[in-house]
Design a protein around this motif. Sequence first.
Motif, PDB file in Angstrom:
ATOM      1  N   LYS A   1      -7.034 -53.921 -36.545  1.00 52.32           N
ATOM      2  CA  LYS A   1      -8.281 -53.929 -35.769  1.00 52.32           C
ATOM      3  C   LYS A   1      -8.422 -55.247 -35.012  1.00 52.32           C
ATOM      4  CE  LYS A   1     -10.964 -50.231 -36.368  1.00 52.32           C
ATOM      5  NZ  LYS A   1     -11.724 -49.548 -35.308  1.00 52.32           N
ATOM      6  N   HIS A   2      -8.134 -56.331 -35.685  1.00 53.86           N
ATOM      7  CA  HIS A   2      -8.231 -57.645 -35.059  1.00 53.86           C
ATOM      8  C   HIS A   2      -7.237 -57.817 -33.921  1.00 53.86           C
ATOM      9  CE1 HIS A   2     -10.127 -59.269 -39.020  1.00 53.86           C
ATOM     10  NE2 HIS A   2     -11.033 -58.760 -38.218  1.00 53.86           N
ATOM     11  N   ARG A   3      -6.186 -57.031 -33.952  1.00 58.80           N
ATOM     12  CA  ARG A   3      -5.174 -57.092 -32.893  1.00 58.80           C
ATOM     13  C   ARG A   3      -5.462 -56.079 -31.781  1.00 58.80           C
ATOM     14  NH1 ARG A   3      -0.890 -60.300 -33.885  1.00 58.80           N
ATOM     15  NH2 ARG A   3      -0.688 -61.154 -35.971  1.00 58.80           N
ATOM     16  N   GLY A   4      -6.650 -55.513 -31.798  1.00 59.63           N
ATOM     17  CA  GLY A   4      -7.087 -54.702 -30.666  1.00 59.63           C
ATOM     18  C   GLY A   4      -6.894 -53.213 -30.786  1.00 59.63           C
ATOM     19  N   CYS A   5      -6.541 -52.705 -31.986  1.00 54.42           N
ATOM     20  CA  CYS A   5      -6.314 -51.271 -32.160  1.00 54.42           C
ATOM     21  C   CYS A   5      -7.620 -50.537 -32.429  1.00 54.42           C
ATOM     22  CB  CYS A   5      -5.379 -51.021 -33.346  1.00 54.42           C
ATOM     23  SG  CYS A   5      -3.655 -50.875 -32.885  1.00 54.42           S
ATOM     24  N   SER A   6      -7.805 -49.412 -31.760  1.00 54.03           N
ATOM     25  CA  SER A   6      -8.795 -48.432 -32.180  1.00 54.03           C
ATOM     26  C   SER A   6      -8.094 -47.456 -33.114  1.00 54.03           C
ATOM     27  CB  SER A   6      -9.360 -47.677 -30.969  1.00 54.03           C
ATOM     28  OG  SER A   6     -10.032 -48.544 -30.091  1.00 54.03           O
ATOM     29  N   PHE A   7      -8.870 -46.773 -33.951  1.00 57.32           N
ATOM     30  CA  PHE A   7      -8.305 -45.839 -34.921  1.00 57.32           C
ATOM     31  C   PHE A   7      -8.767 -44.414 -34.633  1.00 57.32           C
ATOM     32  CE2 PHE A   7      -7.965 -49.153 -38.612  1.00 57.32           C
ATOM     33  CZ  PHE A   7      -6.882 -49.739 -37.973  1.00 57.32           C
ATOM     34  N   GLN A   8      -7.808 -43.484 -34.617  1.00 57.55           N
ATOM     35  CA  GLN A   8      -8.094 -42.064 -34.424  1.00 57.55           C
ATOM     36  C   GLN A   8      -7.760 -41.301 -35.699  1.00 57.55           C
ATOM     37  OE1 GLN A   8      -5.075 -39.521 -33.218  1.00 57.55           O
ATOM     38  NE2 GLN A   8      -6.416 -38.324 -34.570  1.00 57.55           N
TER      39      GLN A   8
ATOM     40  N   ASN B   1       3.616 -56.698 -34.564  1.00 53.80           N
ATOM     41  CA  ASN B   1       2.715 -57.675 -33.940  1.00 53.80           C
ATOM     42  C   ASN B   1       3.106 -57.946 -32.486  1.00 53.80           C
ATOM     43  OD1 ASN B   1       1.312 -57.860 -36.323  1.00 53.80           O
ATOM     44  ND2 ASN B   1       2.266 -59.789 -36.967  1.00 53.80           N
ATOM     45  N   GLU B   2       4.412 -57.975 -32.224  1.00 51.37           N
ATOM     46  CA  GLU B   2       4.882 -58.190 -30.849  1.00 51.37           C
ATOM     47  C   GLU B   2       4.473 -57.015 -29.958  1.00 51.37           C
ATOM     48  OE1 GLU B   2       9.055 -58.718 -28.299  1.00 51.37           O
ATOM     49  OE2 GLU B   2       9.124 -58.358 -30.463  1.00 51.37           O
ATOM     50  N   ILE B   3       4.608 -55.806 -30.486  1.00 52.18           N
ATOM     51  CA  ILE B   3       4.234 -54.620 -29.715  1.00 52.18           C
ATOM     52  C   ILE B   3       2.753 -54.650 -29.369  1.00 52.18           C
ATOM     53  CG2 ILE B   3       3.933 -52.113 -29.830  1.00 52.18           C
ATOM     54  CD1 ILE B   3       6.519 -52.008 -31.501  1.00 52.18           C
ATOM     55  N   LEU B   4       1.913 -54.934 -30.365  1.00 52.14           N
ATOM     56  CA  LEU B   4       0.471 -54.952 -30.128  1.00 52.14           C
ATOM     57  C   LEU B   4       0.080 -56.067 -29.159  1.00 52.14           C
ATOM     58  CD1 LEU B   4      -0.861 -54.235 -33.736  1.00 52.14           C
ATOM     59  CD2 LEU B   4      -0.634 -52.639 -31.815  1.00 52.14           C
ATOM     60  N   PHE B   5       0.753 -57.210 -29.287  1.00 53.22           N
ATOM     61  CA  PHE B   5       0.474 -58.319 -28.366  1.00 53.22           C
ATOM     62  C   PHE B   5       0.853 -57.944 -26.940  1.00 53.22           C
ATOM     63  CE2 PHE B   5       1.936 -62.153 -26.116  1.00 53.22           C
ATOM     64  CZ  PHE B   5       0.761 -62.905 -26.138  1.00 53.22           C
ATOM     65  N   THR B   6       2.015 -57.324 -26.770  1.00 51.01           N
ATOM     66  CA  THR B   6       2.459 -56.931 -25.428  1.00 51.01           C
ATOM     67  C   THR B   6       1.534 -55.885 -24.827  1.00 51.01           C
ATOM     68  OG1 THR B   6       4.752 -57.385 -26.077  1.00 51.01           O
ATOM     69  CG2 THR B   6       4.419 -56.084 -24.084  1.00 51.01           C
ATOM     70  N   LEU B   7       1.103 -54.922 -25.640  1.00 53.88           N
ATOM     71  CA  LEU B   7       0.140 -53.922 -25.155  1.00 53.88           C
ATOM     72  C   LEU B   7      -1.112 -54.608 -24.617  1.00 53.88           C
ATOM     73  CD1 LEU B   7       0.447 -51.173 -27.917  1.00 53.88           C
ATOM     74  CD2 LEU B   7       0.766 -50.786 -25.472  1.00 53.88           C
ATOM     75  N   GLN B   8      -1.605 -55.575 -25.360  1.00 55.88           N
ATOM     76  CA  GLN B   8      -2.823 -56.270 -24.930  1.00 55.88           C
ATOM     77  C   GLN B   8      -2.597 -57.075 -23.657  1.00 55.88           C
ATOM     78  OE1 GLN B   8      -4.057 -58.243 -28.736  1.00 55.88           O
ATOM     79  NE2 GLN B   8      -5.992 -57.194 -28.316  1.00 55.88           N
ATOM     80  N   THR B   9      -1.469 -57.774 -23.592  1.00 52.70           N
ATOM     81  CA  THR B   9      -1.224 -58.593 -22.401  1.00 52.70           C
ATOM     82  C   THR B   9      -1.055 -57.731 -21.158  1.00 52.70           C
ATOM     83  OG1 THR B   9       1.163 -58.680 -22.860  1.00 52.70           O
ATOM     84  CG2 THR B   9      -0.204 -60.473 -23.721  1.00 52.70           C
ATOM     85  N   LYS B  10      -0.622 -56.476 -21.353  1.00 53.40           N
ATOM     86  CA  LYS B  10      -0.482 -55.561 -20.229  1.00 53.40           C
ATOM     87  C   LYS B  10      -1.753 -54.732 -19.999  1.00 53.40           C
ATOM     88  CE  LYS B  10       4.530 -55.192 -20.110  1.00 53.40           C
ATOM     89  NZ  LYS B  10       4.598 -55.702 -18.728  1.00 53.40           N
ATOM     90  N   LYS B  11      -2.819 -55.134 -20.696  1.00 50.75           N
ATOM     91  CA  LYS B  11      -4.146 -54.538 -20.507  1.00 50.75           C
ATOM     92  C   LYS B  11      -4.260 -53.104 -21.010  1.00 50.75           C
ATOM     93  CE  LYS B  11      -5.234 -58.366 -18.435  1.00 50.75           C
ATOM     94  NZ  LYS B  11      -5.931 -59.424 -19.197  1.00 50.75           N
ATOM     95  N   TYR B  12      -3.352 -52.702 -21.921  1.00 47.40           N
ATOM     96  CA  TYR B  12      -3.494 -51.401 -22.561  1.00 47.40           C
ATOM     97  C   TYR B  12      -4.414 -51.536 -23.775  1.00 47.40           C
ATOM     98  CZ  TYR B  12       0.466 -49.595 -19.853  1.00 47.40           C
ATOM     99  OH  TYR B  12       1.301 -49.199 -18.843  1.00 47.40           O
ATOM    100  N   ARG B  13      -5.055 -50.430 -24.126  1.00 53.45           N
ATOM    101  CA  ARG B  13      -5.904 -50.393 -25.313  1.00 53.45           C
ATOM    102  C   ARG B  13      -5.278 -49.395 -26.297  1.00 53.45           C
ATOM    103  NH1 ARG B  13     -12.137 -50.070 -23.350  1.00 53.45           N
ATOM    104  NH2 ARG B  13     -12.410 -50.456 -25.566  1.00 53.45           N
TER     105      ARG B  13
END
Length: 252
Positions: A172-179, A136-148
């Motif tokens: 998904k709710h944490r902003g991940c797309s799925f490949q 969750n910390e990783i996904l949050f940091t990615l979002q705050t740094k404007k990464y998708r």
Amino acid sequence: MLSIFKKKFYLQDLLEGYIDIHNHILPGIDDGAAEVKNSLELINKFEEMGVHNFIATPHIMNDYYPNDPETVDAALHKLKEALESTGKTNVQVKAAAEYMMDHAFMETMEKGDLLCLHQNYVLVEMSYFQPPINLNEILFTLQTKKYRPVLAHPERYAYFHSKKLEKYEEMKHRGCSFQLNILSLIGHYGSNIQAAAFSLLDNGMIDFIGTDTHQLRHLEKLSAAKIPEKRFNQLKPIIESTRNTFMPAFSG
């Protein structure tokens, strides 16, 4: 009376003009192509299937493949030289990376030098044994740094299967797309992975498609594979989305 014989379609018929956003065709830097000659063998087979555009995504995994922008760029340069010398002017290759979300990833992210698929899309993966403790910390940091973040092969994380779609929905709710790995659809990784891939497709959770090609036998399987009409039609808009999102990486 319903026919028990359902029409099937060749998977490769979907791939004409497709851009592969997940593959290991760069030579000598991970568990994909070992040498330039192997890279060219893979590209030759891709061309037979109608694929000429690639975003190469070598592993960046601290304990096994400690790549960085310099090693990736050197491998890309070597491959481009080989393509030029063999006259493959219709093949386009750019480089990004597939980042393991391990203890070193946060440090790499803080430096701000992530190799993105295009713009701010970054391909990430998790261990097949357990998710990172600080996911969750990783996904949050990615979002705050404007990464998708684009999560590679979500269907392959078996520890998510027992919770049905709960964990996938959370990501998904944490902003991940799925490949999705296209090989998952034909049972290459086993029936449980195939079932998870079908479930994610049926629930509209897949955003992009990649081959995750490491070796020639992967492409040989794809070129011979057939899938039911339902799956074929499900894949069409996802492949189009993949093309529309990432083809601009090759312009300008």
